[in-house]
Design an enzyme around this catalytic site. Structure first.
Site, PDB file in Angstrom:
ATOM      1  N   GLN A   1       0.831  -1.205   0.000  1.00  0.00           N
ATOM      2  CA  GLN A   1       0.000   0.000   0.000  1.00  0.00           C
ATOM      3  C   GLN A   1       0.864   1.253   0.000  1.00  0.00           C
ATOM      4  O   GLN A   1       2.083   1.187   0.219  1.00  0.00           O
ATOM      5  CB  GLN A   1      -0.886   0.000   1.255  1.00  0.00           C
ATOM      6  CG  GLN A   1      -0.078  -0.104   2.551  1.00  0.00           C
ATOM      7  CD  GLN A   1      -0.854  -0.676   3.719  1.00  0.00           C
ATOM      8  OE1 GLN A   1      -2.076  -0.706   3.711  1.00  0.00           O
ATOM      9  NE2 GLN A   1      -0.146  -1.132   4.754  1.00  0.00           N
TER      10      GLN A   1
ATOM     11  N   ASP B   1      -6.528  -5.026  14.704  1.00  0.00           N
ATOM     12  CA  ASP B   1      -6.450  -3.582  14.455  1.00  0.00           C
ATOM     13  C   ASP B   1      -5.978  -3.378  13.020  1.00  0.00           C
ATOM     14  O   ASP B   1      -4.855  -2.958  12.765  1.00  0.00           O
ATOM     15  CB  ASP B   1      -5.474  -2.942  15.453  1.00  0.00           C
ATOM     16  CG  ASP B   1      -5.305  -1.451  15.203  1.00  0.00           C
ATOM     17  OD1 ASP B   1      -6.140  -0.867  14.488  1.00  0.00           O
ATOM     18  OD2 ASP B   1      -4.323  -0.883  15.715  1.00  0.00           O
ATOM     19  N   GLY B   2      -6.868  -3.712  12.092  1.00  0.00           N
ATOM     20  CA  GLY B   2      -6.508  -3.595  10.684  1.00  0.00           C
ATOM     21  C   GLY B   2      -7.037  -2.306  10.093  1.00  0.00           C
ATOM     22  O   GLY B   2      -7.661  -1.489  10.776  1.00  0.00           O
TER      23      GLY B   2
ATOM     24  N   ASP C   1      -9.118  -0.676   6.475  1.00  0.00           N
ATOM     25  CA  ASP C   1     -10.451  -0.918   5.912  1.00  0.00           C
ATOM     26  C   ASP C   1     -10.426  -2.139   4.993  1.00  0.00           C
ATOM     27  O   ASP C   1      -9.358  -2.579   4.564  1.00  0.00           O
ATOM     28  CB  ASP C   1     -10.886   0.344   5.168  1.00  0.00           C
ATOM     29  CG  ASP C   1     -10.828   1.545   6.091  1.00  0.00           C
ATOM     30  OD1 ASP C   1     -11.709   1.661   6.953  1.00  0.00           O
ATOM     31  OD2 ASP C   1      -9.861   2.326   5.985  1.00  0.00           O
TER      32      ASP C   1
ATOM     33  N   GLY D   1      -0.801 -11.641   8.931  1.00  0.00           N
ATOM     34  CA  GLY D   1      -1.600 -12.004  10.097  1.00  0.00           C
ATOM     35  C   GLY D   1      -2.629 -13.090   9.785  1.00  0.00           C
ATOM     36  O   GLY D   1      -2.994 -13.882  10.664  1.00  0.00           O
TER      37      GLY D   1
ATOM     38  N   PRO E   1      -4.534  -4.866   1.634  1.00  0.00           N
ATOM     39  CA  PRO E   1      -4.017  -5.981   2.426  1.00  0.00           C
ATOM     40  C   PRO E   1      -4.939  -6.426   3.555  1.00  0.00           C
ATOM     41  O   PRO E   1      -4.798  -7.528   4.074  1.00  0.00           O
ATOM     42  CB  PRO E   1      -2.692  -5.444   2.986  1.00  0.00           C
ATOM     43  CG  PRO E   1      -2.756  -3.966   2.868  1.00  0.00           C
ATOM     44  CD  PRO E   1      -3.672  -3.670   1.710  1.00  0.00           C
TER      45      PRO E   1
HETATM   46  N1  SPD Z   1     -10.976   4.084   8.118  1.00  0.00           N
HETATM   47  C1  SPD Z   1     -10.022   3.897   9.133  1.00  0.00           C
HETATM   48  C2  SPD Z   1      -9.991   2.556   9.731  1.00  0.00           C
HETATM   49  C3  SPD Z   1      -8.873   2.502  10.703  1.00  0.00           C
HETATM   50  C4  SPD Z   1      -8.751   1.284  11.468  1.00  0.00           C
HETATM   51  N2  SPD Z   1      -7.457   1.083  12.029  1.00  0.00           N
HETATM   52  C5  SPD Z   1      -6.723   2.221  12.422  1.00  0.00           C
HETATM   53  C6  SPD Z   1      -5.356   1.842  12.877  1.00  0.00           C
HETATM   54  C7  SPD Z   1      -4.960   2.554  14.101  1.00  0.00           C
HETATM   55  N3  SPD Z   1      -4.035   1.787  14.883  1.00  0.00           N
END
Ligand code: SPD
Length: 279
Positions: free
Chosen positions: A31, A155-156, A158, A138, A162
């Site tokens: 990305q 904690d991904g 959108d 992951g 990836p």
């Molecule tokens: N549209 C934003 C989605 C963000 C989700 N993860 C944020 C990562 C922060 N550690």
């Protein structure tokens, strides 16, 4: 002339900040990674041109993705974070002295390196010896790992690029397999307004995997719609029985999370309740 950066949400809404500086831009194998300085919210991370976190308001996101799970799982010695490359989630997990070992599996090493260098106020726990950072996939990790965790946190970003494989039943089943019986799973689950169907679909899909599934909500101005969501899930543990001593310990250091917030964020808007009932 002022430079603004806008994240376009759809044909009719966007969220923008005035930029004062661009600190880093790179294209990884996965990305586009950028760290910018904004006039209103300090430094911010963007992935593929979408706002991920900003110094001025990242506390709500990181405290809420962590503490509802870390205060309710009976044991919290071993924690797995999938994603979390800016280090904010690890920082909050490591506030708990009962945590002995954290594996953080982030697919994109460029995110970790860019954030260590340009966003040091978010990832303040990189040097904690309990934190083990692996640059790896992951999705593959949860399919292959065998040692159980007390808490699994996703904690991904959108569901494009990836992170797309973090939003399906196979992935959730692998997370459940890796979770101790008393454990708690949590994932970020998009905007309940702008991404309503994605959010509902996540609640429904997790409901096929975990007996207890509770979405929760709070306000984050840089994310689409301004309201964000997470989903807390378990094989039997209750979200409304936090360990009070752990909650009390946090109240001097957290900006947002406390006992009232813990119970309040689990209030589900009526339209979402109706949509979930009818499916
Ligand atoms: N549209 C934003 C989605 C963000 C989700 N993860 C944020 C990562 C922060 N550690």
């Amino acid at each position: 002339m002022a430079i603004w950066y806008d994240e376009v949400h759809n044909d009719s809404t966007r969220f923008g900040c005035k930029l004062t500086k661009t600190l880093f831009v790179g294209q990884s194998d996965f990305q586009k990674v950028a760290v910018v300085e904004t006039e209103a919210l300090g430094r911010a991370l963007l992935l593929d041109d979408l706002w991920m976190c900003a110094e001025g308001e990242e506390k709500t996101y990181h405290e809420l993705i962590v503490h509802p799970a870390l205060t309710t799982a009976p044991r919290i010695e071993r924690v797995l974070i999938i994603g979390g490359g800016d280090g904010g989630t690890a920082r909050e997990v490591l506030r708990h002295p009962e945590v002995r070992h954290v594996d953080m599996v982030e697919v994109d090493g460029m995110v970790v390196e860019a954030c260590k260098e340009h966003l040091p106020s978010v990832g303040t726990a990189w040097g904690d010896p309990r934190l083990h950072v692996r640059i790896d996939d992951g999705i593959k990790f949860v399919a292959e790992a065998t040692v159980p965790y007390d808490v699994v946190i996703v904690d991904g970003s959108d569901p494009v690029g990836p992170a797309v494989g973090l939003f399906n039943e196979t992935f959730y089943r692998n997370c459940a397999r890796l979770l101790a019986d008393h454990g708690v799973f949590v994932t970020q689950s998009e905007s309940p307004n702008v991404h309503r169907e994605v959010h509902l679909d996540m609640v429904r899909t997790l409901g096929k995997v975990f007996p207890k599934v509770h979405p929760y909500y709070d306000t984050i101005s840089i994310y689409p719609g301004g309201t964000w969501s997470w989903i807390w899930a378990s094989k039997g543990t209750n979200p409304h029985e936090p360990v009070l001593e752990r909650v009390a310990r946090l109240e001097d250091v957290t900006d947002v999370y406390n006992l009232e917030m813990h119970h309040g964020v689990f209030a589900v808007p009526n339209a979402i309740k109706r949509a979930l009932r009818s499916s």
